[in-house]
Design an enzyme around this catalytic site. Structure first.
Site, mmCIF file in Angstrom:
data_model
loop_
_atom_site.group_PDB
_atom_site.id
_atom_site.type_symbol
_atom_site.label_atom_id
_atom_site.label_comp_id
_atom_site.label_asym_id
_atom_site.label_seq_id
_atom_site.Cartn_x
_atom_site.Cartn_y
_atom_site.Cartn_z
ATOM 1 N N THR A 107 35.509 40.472 41.293
ATOM 2 C CA THR A 107 33.970 40.489 41.814
ATOM 3 C C THR A 107 33.714 39.283 42.438
ATOM 4 O OG1 THR A 107 32.921 39.732 39.689
ATOM 5 C CG2 THR A 107 33.415 42.387 39.763
ATOM 6 N N THR A 183 40.092 38.399 35.790
ATOM 7 C CA THR A 183 40.557 37.273 35.123
ATOM 8 C C THR A 183 41.492 37.382 34.184
ATOM 9 O OG1 THR A 183 38.763 37.102 33.975
ATOM 10 C CG2 THR A 183 38.850 35.598 35.976
ATOM 11 N N ASP A 184 41.412 38.794 33.265
ATOM 12 C CA ASP A 184 42.053 39.059 32.095
ATOM 13 C C ASP A 184 43.759 39.044 32.175
ATOM 14 O OD1 ASP A 184 39.601 39.394 31.030
ATOM 15 O OD2 ASP A 184 39.875 41.751 30.451
ATOM 16 N N LYS A 262 44.940 32.383 30.320
ATOM 17 C CA LYS A 262 43.507 32.478 30.135
ATOM 18 C C LYS A 262 43.302 32.384 28.569
ATOM 19 C CE LYS A 262 39.649 35.670 30.572
ATOM 20 N NZ LYS A 262 38.948 36.853 30.946
#
Lengths: 461, 660
Positions: A107, A183-184, A262
């Protein structure tokens, strides 16, 4: 059409709207046993219950009214939301580098989807220029929306298509590529692209946001500006991840695609280079490289695209008292590769040995990584380690478990020859295995320790 | 010069009616919950200490209906660096927007529901959390999570009803530390504390009515005993408009007493701005004909003796001049008390262009106070302006001065239209200053992080059945039992009102006696840090009952409490019970025989002393007597007895002296 009139409504809510011949976007006065409410009927999220009708009041607040308490509805008109990000033509300048932005579903500029309650990305160059005009300072931008998926739904099909499109764009002559990504699993995609796209002459920069761009404090704009700048101007022709360095709005870090992970479910500064130092830091005024052992930007258009992937690979995260039947089950289900995230220097319990032996004997490729994330597999230190190696389990040095998973999947897509797979796995392509771990490659500060507190107080994180 | 409003003190209700004053309130009040609203950090802990700082910037985002909010765009122009000071004891990763919200505090939902029911609102069945954007940085996320519990209620005021538009439950914002240039600093300890916002309809017609209604809502909130009190626990926003004017919101008034003057000044400002618009119209200046131009004039004023400007130039900064064509003389037009039209421009320059060091502009209407005449002459010439125009000069960085001149032009344009929709800040002298552009409904956005919450009939019915008595009903009741107005206003807020009610109603204790002990004495003891919460309601009632039954003299009531409290303070673990102290005092209470004996003795001991007059003697002897009889015998009765004894002795003495 009734379905759009009662968008998202079911059961009682839908019945009430239909009963009074009103629908979504109707400006209504609703009389209930509670009293009177005036507002615009909003679509209802499909995951919400059937009992309530949602109104937007004149003050901008939304409220839910129980459908079965409604006694009358008067419609005063309609006000349909016309959500549009202000579009402005993205300027073109012949002296500015050309950058292509691929969208996969992150997004960057987004809008609300009432039915899912989530945000939908908006993406055209015009829309992006309307919301992040700074982008035009760095490049001429072309965008292409490849997918609109949450990052957890990325898979081999997307990796392969993405790698091929990158190859096309490089050959088309762009000066840099940016990939918008959730991002995951950004670090999974970054790893696999590092293997599938080799010898790139230009930067390939992955970017996303931890706070969606519909929030004023979002990290999306800063991440995107820096990623575009890195793609347009930096000298690093590798697959990179460009995300917030500290949680403060200060700079982004450029991480190598094979060493990044992450590390927090929600922090802005969630991406960290593990077991090494990042490639550099970037803000709107400068790009500072921390090292010089990277592939330099070139003017040629040579690139090697190796879009292979075997889906029958898994990660086995070891836990105490793990039963051997887990390994047997994987073999039985036809898995051809297993990456173990072992304890400490790379260990599993003894009861697993026979099962691992059976797996290797049946042609399964088994690699050992460490669940500590930092540090190397070292299976000579303890006798147990040596035993495990004797079973045919191959230590994967300091490859991160997810990276080893991606590399094994990629390698098995090319060959199943044991020695060839081993050669591919253990020959570093882009620092997925490093020869040495610098002392400042492992820094996890502990709060409350006086010197750390002093540091944090003085330096905005 | 035309007076657009009489002085504050001379304004009557009719005067306000004549200018068409309408005013409404937004009352914010923190709720007394152990934790914050959307995380588990402790609420109500304040300290300016901090461990770390986080830096953020805010960008405007689109509303749900695809529009940008005006305030958001304004804040974007300011380009502020926002620094948050954080301390691990008061803040977690939620407050600075690095963790999604947790489910809202159930206690807060209960208290807000109670208040919504007290305000007779139409309750919402399902709460939807919204994000209300604040781009000033007062909330690190850039928005406040907020929700509406009910709409459309009312409270009684005099012989009419004041409408309540809605009650919202929201999280409190940061405390501002400083705002200098492009850097704004906030403390985050208060951030996230549950807060209700009660919005009234614009039903008030005079400044005093606004304060009165504020007081009623305050009392209503406090009657639940579940709201926070003290400085900063309640803040009012006041909305003001006059006939032909605009709704203007004055933010953050901490004290109700300050409201009337603020309302007056805003009404006066709006009248003045309308008057200025008329003058501009007469001069032929409208939105369409307005002309403003600006240019860098650093070279022209390079040798100025005006200190602020000279220092700026010495520091390499620029001076810029904007011509407001046809505005000559207007900048001195008074708008509020001690304030003139020029401040409207200075405020915008300070807030939006971040030229925060004051004075931040000079203008040709007060030419002699800054530059020399010859400098002004050159400026008029260079800027091609004449005596009908006003010049405004600002100084600062190139970017800031351009921004400042553009803002001045924007404000001048607004002057031709009327009154700009501002949010204004309340200043200590009763005037107000520009804070930001008034935000609209566009700044509301649904919160996608939390699902809707069903308030639940069980919760509502259970809270409904335990609502406290309405404050206005209590007020009436206290008036009927003869309490004075100042005592009533104290009782309404007192935590001991329940004891007072039962003591007077069930046990027939004289209201004034109970009120004096429970209000004045208790307040005094609380200030002396005596452990008042060691007294249970039942214990307190038993003391008043003993007095009402005639077992304990009136003076004994305070003595019992005090002795208990002092003992408990000295030894917090002691098992001394209030009942024990009460019983002992009742046992000790003296009958008339004992008292008479005491009297005789005290009088005898004092026989040798000389007193200037009888009153002094009476006072001295009463003092002696009360040392042993305090709380054991009625003071009034004792004083009467002493008087008669003294009368007797004096009679005897005069006999003796006659004989001698």
């Amino acid at each position: 059409m009734t379905s759009t009139l009662t968008q998202g409504y079911r059961g009682e809510g839908k019945k009430t709207l239909e009963q009074f011949s009103v629908g979504v976007w109707s400006d209504v006065e609703v009389e209930t046993q509670q009293g009177r409410f005036r507002g615009i009927v909003l679509p209802r999220s499909e995951t919400s219950d059937e009992k309530h009708i949602v109104l937007k009041l004149a003050t901008g607040y939304n409220v839910g009214i129980k459908a079965n308490t409604v006694t009358n509805v008067i419609e005063h008109g309609k006000r349909v939301a016309n959500y549009k990000i202000p579009e402005k033509k993205f300027p073109y300048h012949p002296n500015k580098p050309n950058v292509t932005l691929f969208g996969t579903g992150g997004t960057i500029a987004s809008r609300l989807d009432y039915r899912s309650g989530a945000v939908i990305p908006a993406f055209s160059p015009g829309e992006l220029y309307g919301s992040v005009p700074e982008l035009a300072d760095y490049c001429n931008l072309t965008t292409e929306k490849l997918y609109g998926v949450f990052s957890e739904n990325m898979g081999p099909e997307q990796y392969i298509a993405l790698a091929k499109r990158i190859g096309d764009e490089i050959r088309n002559g762009v000066d840099g590529i940016v990939i918008g990504h959730g991002t995951d699993t950004m670090h999974h995609t970054a790893a696999v692209l590092s293997f599938m796209v080799q010898n790139s002459p230009i930067p390939i920069v992955m970017v996303g946001s931890q706070r969606s761009s519909d929030r004023p404090s979002s990290d999306a704009a800063i991440n995107l500006i820096n990623a575009v700048k890195a793609a347009a101007e930096s000298d690093i022709a590798e697959v990179l991840v460009c995300m917030f360095g500290p949680t403060s709005d200060q700079y982004c870090l450029l991480h190598r695609g094979t060493r990044v992970r992450k590390m927090h479910s929600s922090y802005r500064s969630t991406f960290r280079t593990i077991g090494d130092i990042p490639l550099g830091q970037i803000d709107t005024t400068r790009i500072d490289c921390f090292r010089d052992d990277y592939n330099r930007r070139r003017t040629d258009r040579e690139v090697t695209i190796l879009p292979t992937f075997d889906e029958k690979v898994t990660i086995l995260y070891y836990y105490p008292n793990m039963m051997p039947d887990i390994v047997d089950a994987m073999v039985e289900k036809g898995y051809r590769g297993i990456v173990i995230a072992g304890t400490g220097l790379g260990h599993v319990n003894k009861p697993l040995y026979p099962a691992l032996k059976r797996a290797v004997d049946q042609g399964v490729h088994v690699y050992m990584t460490v669940q500590t994330l930092w540090g190397y597999v070292q299976m000579y230190v303890y006798e147990t380690g040596r035993k495990i190696m004797e079973l045919g389990v191959v230590p994967a040095a300091n490859m991160l478990p997810e990276v080893a998973f991606m590399k094994l999947s990629w390698a098995l897509g090319q060959t199943t020859d044991r020695e060839e797979v081993k050669r591919i796995m253990l020959t570093p392509i882009c620092d997925e295995i490093t020869q040495r771990e610098p002392y400042n490659g492992y820094l996890v500060f502990q709060g409350a320790v006086p010197e750390v507190q002093q540091f944090i107080r003085g330096i905005k994180r | 010069m035309q007076q657009t409003c009489k002085p504050f003190e001379e304004m009557s209700a009719d005067d306000y009616a004549a200018i068409g004053l309408r005013s409404g309130l937004e009352v914010h009040r923190q709720l007394l919950t152990p934790t914050k609203l959307f995380c588990r950090c402790p609420a109500g802990r304040y300290s300016s200490a901090y461990d770390a700082e986080v830096l953020r910037h805010m960008r405007p985002t689109l509303s749900e209906f695809g529009e940008y909010d005006g305030t958001a765009l304004m804040e974007k122009k300011t380009k502020k660096n926002i620094h948050y000071r954080i301390h691990r004891n008061t803040v977690c990763t939620y407050e600075f927007d690095d963790t999604p919200p947790f489910a809202p505090s159930e206690e807060a939902l209960d208290i807000a529901t109670e208040l919504a029911l007290l305000l007779r609102l139409n309750m919402v069945d399902e709460l939807h959390i919204a994000r209300k954007q604040y781009l000033d940085g007062s909330i690190p996320a850039g928005f406040q999570r907020t929700t509406i519990l009910g709409v459309d209620g009312w409270i009684p005021y005099q012989d009419r009803r004041i409408g309540i538009v809605q009650l919202g439950l929201e999280e409190d914002s940061c405390r501002e530390v400083s705002d200098i240039g492009h850097d704004r600093v906030y403390l985050t300890d208060r951030l996230g504390t549950p807060l209700i916002e009660v919005v009234t309809a614009p039903d008030m017609r005079t400044p005093q009515e606004v304060a009165d209604v504020g007081r009623i809502i305050r009392n209503l909130c406090r009657s639940t005993r579940k709201v926070r009190t003290g400085y900063g626990a309640a803040r009012q926003d006041v909305n003001v408009s006059v006939e032909g004017g605009t709704r203007i919101e004055i933010k953050g008034v901490p004290q109700l007493g300050r409201i009337p003057r603020l309302v007056y000044n805003e009404a006066r400002r709006q009248r003045s701005l309308l008057h200025i618009r008329e003058q501009l119209k007469e001069r032929g200046i409208t939105e369409d004909t307005l002309s403003c131009r600006h240019d860098d004039v650093t070279r022209i004023v390079a040798r100025t003796h005006y200190d602020p400007m000279r220092d700026a130039i010495a520091n390499g900064q620029r001076v810029r001049c904007v011509v407001l064509a046809g505005f000559a003389g207007l900048l001195n037009e008074p708008t509020q008390e001690h304030t003139n039209f020029a401040k409207e421009f200075a405020d915008r320059v300070r807030v939006i262009a971040c030229l925060t060091r004051l004075p931040n502009l000079v203008h040709s209407d007060t030419a002699s106070e800054s530059l020399y005449g010859k400098d002004w002459k050159r400026l008029f010439r260079v800027m091609r302006a004449d005596h009908r125009d006003a010049l405004v000069l600002v100084w600062g960085s190139e970017g800031d001065t351009v921004c400042a001149c553009e803002e001045i032009a924007i404000r001048a344009r607004e002057a031709t239209i009327g009154i700009p929709c501002d949010t204004r800040q309340a200043l200590k002298d009763g005037t107000n200053g520009f804070e930001r552009v008034l935000p609209g409904a566009e700044r509301m956005y649904p919160d996608t992080d939390l699902p809707p919450i069903e308030l639940g009939e069980t919760r509502i019915t259970s809270i409904q059945s335990q609502l406290p008595e309405y404050v206005w009903d209590r007020e009436k009741r206290y008036r009927e039992i003869g309490l004075t107005e100042d005592i009533i206003s104290e009782v309404l807020l007192s935590p001991y009102a329940a004891i007072l009610d039962r003591a007077t109603e069930e046990f027939r204790v004289p209201p004034l006696v109970a009120a004096v002990v429970l209000l004045q004495r208790f307040k005094h003891w609380r200030r002396s840090r005596l452990p008042l919460n060691a007294i249970s309601n039942e214990d307190a009632l038993s003391v008043f009952t003993a007095m009402a039954d005639g077992r304990l003299p009136r003076e004994g009531v305070a003595m019992v409490f005090r002795e208990f409290l002092v003992t408990r303070k000295a030894n917090p673990d002691s098992d001394v019970a209030l009942a024990g102290i009460l019983e002992k005092l009742i046992e000790d209470s003296a009958d008339e025989q004992n008292v008479k004996a005491c009297l005789q003795e005290v009088v005898r001991e004092a026989a040798g002393r000389k007193f200037p007059d009888r009153e002094t003697k009476h006072r001295f002897l009463m003092g002696q007597l009360m040392n042993s009889l305090r709380g054991r015998f009625s003071g009034t009765q004792l004083s009467n007895m002493l008087s008669s004894v003294l009368a007797e002795t004096t009679a005897k003495e005069s006999e003796t002296s006659v004989q001698a």
